[in-house]
Design a protein around this motif. Sequence first.
Motif, PDB file in Angstrom:
ATOM      1  N   ILE A  71       0.852  -1.187   0.000  1.00  0.00           N
ATOM      2  CA  ILE A  71       0.000   0.000   0.000  1.00  0.00           C
ATOM      3  C   ILE A  71       0.890   1.239   0.000  1.00  0.00           C
ATOM      4  N   TYR A  72       0.659   2.135  -0.932  1.00  0.00           N
ATOM      5  CA  TYR A  72       1.408   3.388  -0.957  1.00  0.00           C
ATOM      6  C   TYR A  72       0.487   4.522  -1.377  1.00  0.00           C
ATOM      7  N   CYS A  73       0.892   5.732  -1.055  1.00  0.00           N
ATOM      8  CA  CYS A  73       0.113   6.931  -1.358  1.00  0.00           C
ATOM      9  C   CYS A  73       0.975   7.898  -2.152  1.00  0.00           C
ATOM     10  N   ILE A  74       0.334   8.646  -3.028  1.00  0.00           N
ATOM     11  CA  ILE A  74       1.042   9.559  -3.917  1.00  0.00           C
ATOM     12  C   ILE A  74       0.545  10.988  -3.685  1.00  0.00           C
ATOM     13  N   PRO A  75       1.462  11.943  -3.431  1.00  0.00           N
ATOM     14  CA  PRO A  75       1.022  13.336  -3.355  1.00  0.00           C
ATOM     15  C   PRO A  75       0.726  13.847  -4.765  1.00  0.00           C
ATOM     16  N   CYS A  76      -0.335  14.612  -4.917  1.00  0.00           N
ATOM     17  CA  CYS A  76      -0.747  15.103  -6.229  1.00  0.00           C
ATOM     18  C   CYS A  76      -0.854  16.619  -6.214  1.00  0.00           C
ATOM     19  N   GLU A  77      -0.396  17.234  -7.275  1.00  0.00           N
ATOM     20  CA  GLU A  77      -0.528  18.678  -7.401  1.00  0.00           C
ATOM     21  C   GLU A  77      -1.979  19.027  -7.714  1.00  0.00           C
ATOM     22  N   THR A  78      -2.384  20.204  -7.279  1.00  0.00           N
ATOM     23  CA  THR A  78      -3.756  20.649  -7.548  1.00  0.00           C
ATOM     24  C   THR A  78      -3.740  22.058  -8.107  1.00  0.00           C
ATOM     25  N   GLN A  79      -4.868  22.495  -8.547  1.00  0.00           N
ATOM     26  CA  GLN A  79      -5.037  23.864  -9.022  1.00  0.00           C
ATOM     27  C   GLN A  79      -5.548  24.756  -7.897  1.00  0.00           C
TER      28      GLN A  79
END
Length: 113
Positions: A71-79
């Motif tokens: 299980i892993y999580c990914i940081p995501c860029e947003t607007q």
Amino acid sequence: MEDTLIGPEVAKLAKEKGFNAICRHAYKDNNNIPINFDNGCCYDILSEHYTICPTQSLLQKWLREKHNIDIYCIPCETQLGDITLWKSDDTFVGTYEEALEVGLIKGLKLIKL
């Protein structure tokens, strides 16, 4: 840094899937507040009224080592300016811990008994 305890619904699912490590916390019946056992509590000595409550990282490690589920999580860029969303599978949430909880639930559901 303090590790986050899993929520009561995840704890029940983990119990159903065979998680039985020694933990410092447990949920009693339908209470959503974990009880702290200073010396640790063992799955085998708790009555049916208790569900052990591991940390997220302990459950994550168990899924990886016992069931080969990573299980892993990914940081995501947003607007949305400087707000970072986290992604686990196809679910976006506001914190890493929330994303990890989503991933843990999905990982547990993959276990066939």
